[in-house]
Design a protein around this motif. Structure first.
Motif, short mmCIF file in Angstrom:
data_model
loop_
_atom_site.label_atom_id
_atom_site.label_comp_id
_atom_site.label_asym_id
_atom_site.label_seq_id
_atom_site.Cartn_x
_atom_site.Cartn_y
_atom_site.Cartn_z
N ASP A 21 0.82 -1.22 0.00
CA ASP A 21 0.00 0.00 0.00
C ASP A 21 0.85 1.27 0.00
N ASN A 23 1.25 3.48 -2.90
CA ASN A 23 1.78 3.92 -4.21
C ASN A 23 1.29 5.32 -4.58
N GLY A 24 0.01 5.56 -4.35
CA GLY A 24 -0.59 6.83 -4.72
C GLY A 24 0.00 7.99 -3.94
N ARG A 25 0.13 7.81 -2.62
CA ARG A 25 0.68 8.87 -1.77
C ARG A 25 2.16 9.11 -2.09
N HIS A 38 2.41 3.41 -8.94
CA HIS A 38 2.22 2.00 -9.27
C HIS A 38 3.40 1.49 -10.10
N ALA A 64 -2.36 -7.33 -4.83
CA ALA A 64 -2.08 -6.40 -5.93
C ALA A 64 -3.31 -5.59 -6.34
N ASN A 69 -11.01 -2.25 -5.26
CA ASN A 69 -10.23 -1.36 -6.13
C ASN A 69 -10.90 -1.12 -7.48
N ARG A 72 -12.19 2.43 -8.21
CA ARG A 72 -11.31 3.57 -8.47
C ARG A 72 -11.60 4.16 -9.86
N GLU A 76 -7.24 4.91 -13.70
CA GLU A 76 -6.28 4.25 -12.81
C GLU A 76 -6.37 2.72 -12.92
N LEU A 80 -3.45 0.23 -14.20
CA LEU A 80 -2.99 -0.86 -13.34
C LEU A 80 -3.02 -2.19 -14.09
C1 IPE Z 1 -1.55 0.30 -3.33
O1 IPE Z 1 -1.34 1.67 -3.34
C2 IPE Z 1 -1.81 -0.26 -4.72
C3 IPE Z 1 -3.20 -0.67 -4.96
C4 IPE Z 1 -4.16 -0.64 -4.10
C5 IPE Z 1 -3.51 -1.14 -6.30
P1 IPE Z 1 -2.54 2.71 -3.38
O2 IPE Z 1 -2.89 2.96 -4.79
O3 IPE Z 1 -3.63 2.25 -2.52
O4 IPE Z 1 -1.84 3.99 -2.77
P2 IPE Z 1 -2.44 4.96 -1.66
O5 IPE Z 1 -2.83 4.10 -0.51
O6 IPE Z 1 -3.60 5.66 -2.27
O7 IPE Z 1 -1.31 5.88 -1.32
#
Ligand code: IPE
Ligand code: IPE
Ligand code: MG
Length: 246
Positions: A21, A23-25, A38, A64, A69, A72, A76, A80
């Motif tokens: 967890d 990746n986005g931040r 990602h 993964a 998810n 989303r 995105e 992915l």
């Molecule tokens: C984890 O990182 C990857 C997946 C859930 C696919 P996130 O995408 O959830 O990243 P954050 O938690 O928003 O930072």
């Protein structure tokens, strides 16, 4: 900083599961789009797989993509899925070099055709490897896994294949996507979030939990080592008293 050498090889977790967890931040911190995170997470996957192979951990399971998810933004999700196909194509060599067998758990029929095909191909091509088993949890949700198992068992009861008295934990387990996996010994979640997010609820009943405040793209071998050392310093009592164990 600890290294692989510091790990006690006689007390290795047999099954390590990771909620990858943050990746986005990680991307946001750098002023980039979430998908950049990602993309960079793939390198952490490669390094973690190689480190676990070096340690000879038999089972590694990576979360993964969850059933949740799918909610989303489409852009995105699409990225992915594309990333998955590229990574699978690229990593086949690494899997072979490390004698790794790839497996997957989740609702495979919800994945795009291209992803499913690539996945099936890599699973087939690595099926004779005898080292570690790396399992990708893809379109995976633990409640969905349990729901599907209940449906299958109920159908068998209806058709007189099994009687209700004979439904025990082993029977339930054989109907789960993860039936080929032992219980999780060590569950790691990166990014600082302290929750399970619908991951392997049945299989983590007695897992040791380890939460680390590092975003997945920054996760390196020494972080994995710290997690394993923490695991090795814990007393797993499984309901018994400390005295009973010693
Ligand atoms: C984890 O990182 C990857 C997946 C859930 C696919 P996130 O995408 O959830 O990243 P954050 O938690 O928003 O930072
Ligand atoms: C869990 O991460 C799923 C994966 C790592 C694939 P999320 O980022 O989706 O979890 P929540 O929604 O924050 O709990
Ligand atoms: Mg997240």
């Amino acid at each position: 900083m600890h290294t692989l050498e510091d790990v006690n090889k006689d007390r290795l977790p047999q099954h390590v599961a990771i909620i990858m967890d943050g990746n986005g931040r990680w991307a946001k911190q750098r002023g980039k789009l979430r998908v950049f995170g990602h993309e960079n997470g793939v390198e952490s996957v490669r390094q973690t797989v190689e480190s676990c192979a070096k340690l000879q951990i038999p089972f590694l399971t990576l979360y993964a993509f969850s059933t949740e998810n799918w909610n989303r933004p489409k852009i995105e999700v699409d990225t992915l899925m594309k990333l998955l196909v590229t990574a699978l194509k690229k990593e086949l060599k690494t899997l072979h070099e490390n004698n790794i067998r790839l497996k997957a758990i989740g609702k495979m029929d919800t994945l795009p055709e291209k992803v499913r095909k690539e996945l099936e191909e890599v699973i087939f091509k690595t099926s004779k490897n005898t080292g570690m088993t790396v399992t990708l949890a893809l379109s995976y949700g633990s409640r969905e896994e349990i729901k599907t198992a209940v449906q299958q068992i109920a159908t068998k009861v209806k058709n007189n294949i099994i009687s209700p008295e004979n439904i025990d934990e082993a029977v339930i387990n054989t109907h789960l996507y993860a039936h080929f996996l032992p219980d999780v010994d060590l569950l790691i979640r990166t990014s600082g979030e302290c929750r399970i997010s619908n991951f392997l609820l049945w299989q983590i009943a007695y897992a040791e939990l380890y939460f680390i405040d590092v975003f997945w793209p920054d996760f390196r071998e020494h972080h994995l080592v710290e997690a394993i050392l923490s695991y090795q310093n814990r007393e797993r009592r499984f309901g018994k008293t400390s005295e009973q164990l010693n």
